[in-house]
Design an enzyme around this catalytic site. Structure first.
Site, mmCIF file in Angstrom:
data_model
loop_
_atom_site.group_PDB
_atom_site.id
_atom_site.type_symbol
_atom_site.label_atom_id
_atom_site.label_comp_id
_atom_site.label_asym_id
_atom_site.label_seq_id
_atom_site.Cartn_x
_atom_site.Cartn_y
_atom_site.Cartn_z
ATOM 1 N N LYS A 118 0.841 -1.203 0.000
ATOM 2 C CA LYS A 118 0.000 0.000 0.000
ATOM 3 C C LYS A 118 0.876 1.254 0.000
ATOM 4 O O LYS A 118 0.515 2.267 -0.603
ATOM 5 C CB LYS A 118 -0.928 -0.002 1.206
ATOM 6 C CG LYS A 118 -1.971 -1.121 1.165
ATOM 7 C CD LYS A 118 -2.968 -0.979 2.300
ATOM 8 C CE LYS A 118 -3.650 -2.268 2.678
ATOM 9 N NZ LYS A 118 -4.648 -2.769 1.785
ATOM 10 N N GLU A 202 -3.393 6.384 8.714
ATOM 11 C CA GLU A 202 -4.286 7.068 7.790
ATOM 12 C C GLU A 202 -5.413 7.681 8.602
ATOM 13 O O GLU A 202 -5.838 7.096 9.603
ATOM 14 C CB GLU A 202 -4.898 6.017 6.861
ATOM 15 C CG GLU A 202 -4.755 6.325 5.392
ATOM 16 C CD GLU A 202 -5.235 5.180 4.532
ATOM 17 O OE1 GLU A 202 -4.437 4.713 3.716
ATOM 18 O OE2 GLU A 202 -6.384 4.737 4.671
ATOM 19 N N HIS A 237 -14.578 -5.701 7.593
ATOM 20 C CA HIS A 237 -13.884 -5.016 6.491
ATOM 21 C C HIS A 237 -13.863 -5.855 5.216
ATOM 22 O O HIS A 237 -13.024 -5.666 4.353
ATOM 23 C CB HIS A 237 -12.433 -4.639 6.855
ATOM 24 C CG HIS A 237 -12.314 -3.685 7.994
ATOM 25 N ND1 HIS A 237 -12.809 -2.403 7.956
ATOM 26 C CD2 HIS A 237 -11.747 -3.820 9.213
ATOM 27 C CE1 HIS A 237 -12.561 -1.805 9.102
ATOM 28 N NE2 HIS A 237 -11.929 -2.634 9.887
ATOM 29 N N ARG A 294 -5.666 -7.932 -10.122
ATOM 30 C CA ARG A 294 -6.243 -9.230 -10.507
ATOM 31 C C ARG A 294 -7.719 -9.055 -10.813
ATOM 32 O O ARG A 294 -8.270 -7.965 -10.657
ATOM 33 C CB ARG A 294 -6.090 -10.201 -9.337
ATOM 34 C CG ARG A 294 -6.753 -9.619 -8.087
ATOM 35 C CD ARG A 294 -6.822 -10.572 -6.948
ATOM 36 N NE ARG A 294 -7.079 -9.923 -5.686
ATOM 37 C CZ ARG A 294 -8.255 -9.537 -5.238
ATOM 38 N NH1 ARG A 294 -9.323 -9.726 -5.978
ATOM 39 N NH2 ARG A 294 -8.402 -8.955 -4.076
HETATM 40 P P1 ADP Z 1 -7.537 -4.562 2.441
HETATM 41 O O1 ADP Z 1 -6.382 -4.581 1.508
HETATM 42 O O2 ADP Z 1 -7.267 -5.290 3.715
HETATM 43 O O3 ADP Z 1 -8.838 -4.945 1.794
HETATM 44 P P2 ADP Z 1 -8.278 -1.747 2.185
HETATM 45 O O4 ADP Z 1 -7.306 -0.633 2.277
HETATM 46 O O5 ADP Z 1 -8.773 -2.097 0.820
HETATM 47 O O6 ADP Z 1 -7.671 -3.031 2.908
HETATM 48 O O7 ADP Z 1 -9.525 -1.430 3.109
HETATM 49 C C1 ADP Z 1 -10.552 -2.370 3.355
HETATM 50 C C2 ADP Z 1 -11.751 -1.683 3.980
HETATM 51 O O8 ADP Z 1 -11.388 -1.007 5.191
HETATM 52 C C3 ADP Z 1 -12.359 -0.586 3.122
HETATM 53 O O9 ADP Z 1 -13.282 -1.092 2.199
HETATM 54 C C4 ADP Z 1 -13.027 0.279 4.174
HETATM 55 O O10 ADP Z 1 -14.221 -0.310 4.608
HETATM 56 C C5 ADP Z 1 -12.058 0.222 5.330
HETATM 57 N N1 ADP Z 1 -11.073 1.351 5.295
HETATM 58 C C6 ADP Z 1 -9.846 1.335 4.734
HETATM 59 N N2 ADP Z 1 -9.231 2.519 4.871
HETATM 60 C C7 ADP Z 1 -10.071 3.323 5.540
HETATM 61 C C8 ADP Z 1 -10.015 4.698 6.030
HETATM 62 N N3 ADP Z 1 -8.940 5.463 5.848
HETATM 63 N N4 ADP Z 1 -11.092 5.180 6.667
HETATM 64 C C9 ADP Z 1 -12.193 4.408 6.896
HETATM 65 N N5 ADP Z 1 -12.300 3.132 6.481
HETATM 66 C C10 ADP Z 1 -11.258 2.577 5.825
#
Ligand code: ADP
Length: 501
Positions: A118, A202, A237, A294
């Site tokens: 990330k 974040e 999540h 992917r």
């Molecule tokens: P992963 O790679 O584990 O799927 P992501 O970065 O895609 O992680 O985030 C997964 C989920 O977590 C998102 O769909 C959202 O629901 C929540 N999320 C991620 N970042 C944030 C943020 N900065 N603020 C609020 N929710 C977040």
């Protein structure tokens, strides 16, 4: 690059089948790999050839890079599609496939590497004015510094694993006092799940919605987007319901997000199918989260609204063909919704509930697509993701797609395991979902097990079957052993099916 004549799918279950179906339509021969737990799986039966690659645990079968490449050499395979999960985002695998002279149906190892982290992804897109959630640009190790930054950004903040995926290694911190504890947890989860303890901070976006953009790029530098998927209905999540288009995006924001996604793809020299994930707040400001290099689980909703077979496009791209359309040729028609039907118990914190599919009857009819890998009587192996199927409905309008989903859920008959079907029905009927005004907090805000209604008719049908079996058995003249008042075995096993009630 030569045309692909024989394709191996380095995956299992519904996605292996889904890929092979398109391959067959294209006149490409298919090879399945399977573990000992999957001997009777549908993807094995569907493929032209199938090879067992090891025992049930993925590490000893589906993740065995050398074994998979050996199978390709032995069977004259010319390309590998990795599906999702398993080796699909493993740059080392993509590289090994290439080095073996095979085609990897996906992006370059370099793109996978950049977007697999990330933090590296954020660095890569920094020249493209992509909106990003306020936070640290690199890994944090110094706690005092991390707390200072968090206070500056403003609580709540999120501590995230750079190597994270599947919602793991992510911790919300509400205030300074709980920072150390949550940081320890995030780091140890990151190490145990990903072998990399780097975490960053974040801002926690309040009322967050997860909206992602599908992109397709060829090997000649052309990149287009195929609009968005709304994936805000999540538990832990992780997504359970997805739809396209999103009920809340305006055409202007859609275009802005689409352009941003194309730029993210450009930033890492992307080709193949990919997904750029954004988080959107209630003011419709959007921020780049990460890119998945992917095919996504939820890709069917995009296929339905665009009329494009994403797997077919992936194969063409891997063959070196230029995209046959440009951005202005693409448009959206109708509305599609996907429900992930998992073998898990929504009444028990969505814990996996694997077992045997005693009853398994798919819904059918106009506008219903079921992508699955099971048949009645099959057991859901404990070794893999407990997803049974993806139930997708498609109609002219969102309202009609919702109605169709409710009808399809009611028509779906599954017994022997608990599933997310009743939860899906709860979502479809909820005012917040219907109005389009919901965020990723939907489940914690609105859902509790008492809100579940068991699927209608299922229990009645099961009960009728049990009674019929019981009556038949008892009508027979006693043969040796007296069964007394115990139910016959078939009926006993069917009683288990009534656990949904
Ligand atoms: P992963 O790679 O584990 O799927 P992501 O970065 O895609 O992680 O985030 C997964 C989920 O977590 C998102 O769909 C959202 O629901 C929540 N999320 C991620 N970042 C944030 C943020 N900065 N603020 C609020 N929710 C977040």
């Amino acid at each position: 690059m030569p045309a692909i004549n024989k394709l191996l799918v380095a995956n299992r279950g519904e996605i292996a089948l889904r890929i092979m179906r398109t391959a067959r339509e294209m006149g490409i021969k298919t090879v399945a790999i399977f573990s000992e737990a999957d001997r009777n799986a549908l993807h094995v039966r569907f493929a032209d050839e199938a090879v067992c690659v090891g025992p049930a645990p993925s590490a000893e079968s589906y993740l065995k890079i050398d074994t998979i490449i050996d199978v390709c050499k032995r069977l004259d395979v010319d390309a590998i599609h990795p599906g999702y999960g398993f080796l699909s985002e493993n740059a080392g695998f993509a590289r090994a496939v290439r080095q073996a002279g095979l085609i990897f149906i996906g992006p370059s190892p370099e793109s996978i590497e950049i977007m697999g982290s990330k933090l590296a992804a954020k660095a890569a897109v920094s020249n493209y004015a992509i909106p990003m959630v306020p936070g640290t640009p690199s890994a944090v190790t110094d706690r005092a510094e991390a707390k200072r930054i968090s206070a500056q950004i403003g609580y709540p903040v999120l501590i995230k694993a750079s190597a994270g995926g599947g919602g793991k290694g992510m911790r919300v911190v509400e205030n300074d006092d709980e920072f150390d504890e949550q940081m320890d947890r995030a780091v140890s989860e990151a190490i145990s799940s990903f072998g990399d303890g780097s975490v960053f901070i974040e801002k926690y976006v309040t009322s967050p919605r997860h909206v992602e953009i599908q992109v397709l790029g060829d090997q000649h530098g052309n990149i287009v987007h195929l609009f968005e998927r709304e994936c805000s209905i999540q538990r832990r999540h992780q997504k359970v319901v997805e739809e396209a288009p999103s009920a809340m995006l305006t055409p202007e924001i859609r275009e802005e997000m689409g352009n941003a996604a194309v730029n993210v793809a450009r930033a890492c020299g992307y080709y193949g199918a990919g997904t750029v994930e954004f988080i959107v707040n209630d003011a419709l400001d959007f921020y780049f989260l990460e890119m998945n290099t992917r095919l996504q689980v939820e890709h069917p909703v995009t296929e339905l609204i665009t009329g494009i077979d994403l797997v077919r496009e992936m194969i063409y791209i891997a063959e070196g063909k230029p995209l046959s359309f440009q951005q202005e040729d693409l448009s959206m028609t109708g509305h599609a919704i996907e429900l992930r039907v998992y073998a898990e118990d929504p009444a028990n914190n969505f814990l996996p509930d694997v077992g045997t599919l005693d009853t398994y009857i798919r819904p059918q009819g106009n506008g219903v697509r079921v992508d699955d890998g099971f048949e009645q009587g099959m057991a859901i192996p404990i070794y893999y993701d407990p997803m049974i199927a993806k139930l997708v409905t498609y109609a002219d309008t969102r309202e009609q797609a919702i109605q169709k989903m409710i009808r399809a859920i009611d028509e779906y008959r599954i017994s022997g395991v608990q599933t997310t079907l009743p939860f899906g029905r709860f979502v479809m009927e909820h005012d917040a979902f219907r109005s389009g005004q919901f965020d990723t907090g939907f489940v914690s805000k609105y859902f509790s097990p008492d809100k579940l209604t068991p699927p209608p008719n299922t229990d009645e049908a099961d009960l009728a079957a049990v009674l019929a079996a019981y009556l038949l058995e008892n009508a027979k003249p006693a043969a040796g052993v007296t069964t007394g008042n115990t139910l016959p075995t078939t009926a006993q096993s069917r009683w288990k099916t009534n656990r949904t009630s």
